[in-house]
Design an enzyme around this catalytic site. Structure first.
Site, short mmCIF file in Angstrom:
data_model
loop_
_atom_site.label_atom_id
_atom_site.label_comp_id
_atom_site.label_asym_id
_atom_site.label_seq_id
_atom_site.Cartn_x
_atom_site.Cartn_y
_atom_site.Cartn_z
N ASN A 1 0.84 -1.21 0.00
CA ASN A 1 0.00 0.00 0.00
C ASN A 1 0.87 1.26 0.00
OD1 ASN A 1 -3.08 -0.37 0.12
ND2 ASN A 1 -2.33 -1.98 1.49
N HIS B 1 -8.56 -1.64 6.00
CA HIS B 1 -8.81 -2.93 6.62
C HIS B 1 -9.29 -3.90 5.54
CE1 HIS B 1 -9.71 -5.71 9.86
NE2 HIS B 1 -10.84 -5.98 9.24
N MET C 1 0.30 -3.13 12.31
CA MET C 1 -0.38 -4.20 13.04
C MET C 1 -0.29 -4.02 14.56
SD MET C 1 -1.62 -5.58 10.41
CE MET C 1 -2.35 -7.16 10.90
C1 GAR Z 1 -3.30 -4.99 3.77
O1 GAR Z 1 -4.10 -6.02 3.24
C2 GAR Z 1 -4.08 -4.20 4.79
O2 GAR Z 1 -5.44 -4.06 4.46
C3 GAR Z 1 -3.92 -5.04 6.01
O3 GAR Z 1 -2.59 -5.49 5.98
C4 GAR Z 1 -2.17 -5.58 4.61
C5 GAR Z 1 -0.89 -4.80 4.46
O4 GAR Z 1 -0.32 -5.02 3.20
N1 GAR Z 1 -4.19 -4.31 7.21
C6 GAR Z 1 -4.63 -4.86 8.33
O5 GAR Z 1 -4.85 -6.03 8.45
C7 GAR Z 1 -4.84 -3.88 9.46
N2 GAR Z 1 -5.34 -4.57 10.62
P1 GAR Z 1 0.89 -4.15 2.68
O6 GAR Z 1 1.95 -4.13 3.79
O7 GAR Z 1 1.38 -4.87 1.48
O8 GAR Z 1 0.37 -2.77 2.37
#
Ligand code: GAR
Length: 210
Positions: free
Chosen positions: A14, A110, A91
């Site tokens: 992200n 989320h 997290m």
């Molecule tokens: C993403 O899928 C985000 O939605 C999720 O972690 C991933 C991070 O991916 N977020 C959560 O679970 C928040 N509790 P990334 O590090 O590749 O962006």
């Protein structure tokens, strides 16, 4: 320009979407001032460094309490004069004091169609429930875990034979579109939190956001 600070714990795909959006001007008048991780080995820190963005690591394990960790995090964020704080796969649960300090300028993504499946293991839970669709939600962060008002939601179908790997990949690719878009609305002054509601262009958004 609108100054973003991105908080993450892992891969940072992200974050990469934000970096790309800033570079190709789909996120105009916005700069990523810093990226902060609670994990030293988060690949998101490498992505930031490759893009020339300042980074910091604040290891939660070095603090005696959640409150002390959040205070250190807050001091670091505030040193960058951030306008908007982006939780991008961060997290850690944040204290109410931290959340109140940034109320209205702290957003999260989320990986579920909130209010379904707050918390962890969202994709496994959607598969176990036999859901026909999944998705992701960008929302303002409030004191209720994954419970703040939704800004934008993206849905994808769940196919026969999907597992958490195929499903999370399909959801992530949508995340990369909707998250920078929400930040763009904020940077343009079109998006705000008012009386516990997300407001876009003077209109209160419905429970599932746009
Ligand atoms: C993403 O899928 C985000 O939605 C999720 O972690 C991933 C991070 O991916 N977020 C959560 O679970 C928040 N509790 P990334 O590090 O590749 O962006």
């Amino acid at each position: 320009p609108c100054k973003l600070v991105v908080l993450l714990s892992g891969s940072g795909s992200n974050l990469q979407a934000f970096i790309d959006a800033c570079n190709n001007k789909t996120l105009p008048n916005t700069i990523i001032s810093a990226v902060i991780s609670n994990k030293a080995d988060a690949f998101g820190l490498v992505r930031a460094q490759q893009a020339g963005i300042p980074t910091a690591c604040i290891d939660h394990k070095k603090f005696a309490s959640r409150h002390e960790f959040d205070t250190a995090l807050q001091n670091q964020i505030d040193s960058y004069n951030a306008d908007l704080i982006i939780l991008a796969g961060f997290m850690r649960i944040l204290t109410p004091e931290f959340v109140r300090h940034y109320l209205g300028r702290l957003i999260n993504i989320h990986p579920s169609l909130l209010p379904k499946y707050p918390g962890l293991n969202t994709h496994q839970r959607a598969l176990d429930a036999g859901d026909s669709e999944a998705g992701a939600t960008v929302h303002f962060v409030t004191e209720e875990l994954d419970g703040g008002p939704a800004i934008i939601q993206a849905k994808i179908p769940i196919f026969n034979g999907d597992d958490t790997a195929t499903l999370s990949a399909r959801v992530l690719s949508k995340e990369h579109t909707i998250y920078p878009l929400a930040a763009q609305w904020f940077a343009e002054g079109r998006l705000s939190l008012q009386n516990s509601k997300a407001v876009l262009d003077d209109k209160e958004l419905p429970e599932s956001g746009v």
